[in-house]
Enzyme design. Structure first.
Site, PDB file in Angstrom:
ATOM      1  N   HIS A  63       0.892  -1.593  -0.373  1.00 12.58           N
ATOM      2  CA  HIS A  63       0.214  -0.060  -0.175  1.00 12.58           C
ATOM      3  C   HIS A  63       1.122   1.810  -0.041  1.00 12.58           C
ATOM      4  O   HIS A  63       2.242   1.617  -0.066  1.00 12.58           O
ATOM      5  CB  HIS A  63      -0.925   0.195   1.097  1.00 12.58           C
ATOM      6  CG  HIS A  63      -0.106   0.134   2.621  1.00 12.58           C
ATOM      7  ND1 HIS A  63       0.596   1.014   2.510  1.00 12.58           N
ATOM      8  CD2 HIS A  63       0.251  -0.830   3.777  1.00 12.58           C
ATOM      9  CE1 HIS A  63       1.067   0.767   4.211  1.00 12.58           C
ATOM     10  NE2 HIS A  63       1.095  -0.930   4.802  1.00 12.58           N
ATOM     11  N   CYS A  67       2.829  -4.252   7.303  1.00 13.73           N
ATOM     12  CA  CYS A  67       2.688  -3.759   5.656  1.00 13.73           C
ATOM     13  C   CYS A  67       3.938  -3.554   4.815  1.00 13.73           C
ATOM     14  O   CYS A  67       5.011  -3.501   5.395  1.00 13.73           O
ATOM     15  CB  CYS A  67       1.839  -3.197   5.736  1.00 13.73           C
ATOM     16  SG  CYS A  67       0.430  -4.091   6.744  1.00 13.73           S
TER      17      CYS A  67
END
Length: 274
Positions: A234, A250
């Site tokens: 992301h 992440c």
């Protein structure tokens, strides 16, 4: 008698002439013509105007013009022997285009100050030898790189920020879902570790999309065996985290980079996190 008188008259006239000549010779009258007026130097001296200047005033001395300081300049140069004399700017003009302001779906992403980021972590085409098929995403957690494998031993390389020790995920998965300007919902495990995030939990609807959303402008959701791993590739508003281990698991990318990647990979793209 008459002849005698005439002789005396002539004699007197000659005497008078002699007396006059003697007198003129004694006066020394110069008959030489004055030629100084023909001399250019004399002419210039006598015709040049003379300005009044009192004797007690010192002549005015010409003042030197004030010297302006040079405009200070500071340039970053490649530290190589070849460029030590002439130098070349460190920044690549292509990066200025890559990381400029982007207006996207009602949001305006600010330009990335790419000159403050290690050049290794900026988007670039590189040689990359791998057994993975073209189109595969490979995340090198040791070097903080994400590769999009290309044909012919090439790849597009992006800099990424990765999870802290103990939270990083590794293995093979698939990008099963993609989202533009996603909502962020922290996992239950994350909320238990950080109770202040409870307001953004799934039960509360998550964090609204926007410039401050932790998922940034795009999110690619990693699934394994049909199940959500809860890890994502992301964007991030925190551009300084790229190239570092700062997030909770992440794979973070610069917003401009994740938009570029989002447009290149379809759903079903395989991903390998090393």
């Amino acid at each position: 008698m008459q002849n005698k008188a005439l002789s005396l008259s002539r004699t007197s006239g000659l005497a008078a002439v002699l007396v006059a000549t003697t007198a003129l010779t004694g006066c020394q009258v110069p008959f030489v013509t004055d030629t100084t007026r023909m001399d250019p130097a004399v002419f210039a001296r006598e015709t040049t105007p003379v300005f009044y200047q009192p004797a007690y005033n010192e002549p005015v001395q010409p003042q030197p013009l004030p010297q302006k300081e040079a405009i200070p300049q500071k340039r970053q140069l490649y530290q190589t022997q070849f460029h030590q004399t002439y130098g070349m700017p460190v920044s690549n003009p292509v990066h200025r285009v890559m990381y400029e302001v982007i207006r996207d779906d009602g949001h305006t992403l600010p330009a990335i100050p790419y000159s403050r980021i290690d050049n290794r972590f900026l988007r670039q085409d590189v040689s990359y030898q791998t057994n993975e098929a073209p189109g595969t995403l490979v995340v090198d957690t040791r070097a903080n790189f994400l590769y999009l494998v290309q044909p012919g031993g090439k790849a597009i390389r992006y800099g990424v920020g990765l999870g802290k020790a103990g939270f990083a995920w590794s293995g093979r998965g698939v990008i099963q879902r993609k989202a533009k300007w996603p909502r962020w919902t922290p996992s239950g495990e994350m909320v238990s570790r950080q109770p202040e995030l409870r307001q953004f939990a799934a039960a509360s609807g998550g964090a609204d999309p926007g410039l401050n959303n932790p998922l940034g402008a795009r999110a690619l959701y990693i699934y394994k065996d049909g199940k959500d791993t809860l890890y994502r590739v992301h964007g991030t508003p925190d551009w300084q985290s790229v190239g570092r281990a700062t997030s909770s698991g992440c794979v973070r990318m610069l917003n401009q980079d994740v938009i570029d990647l989002f447009d290149r990979v379809p759903n079903g793209t395989p991903i390998l996190v090393l």
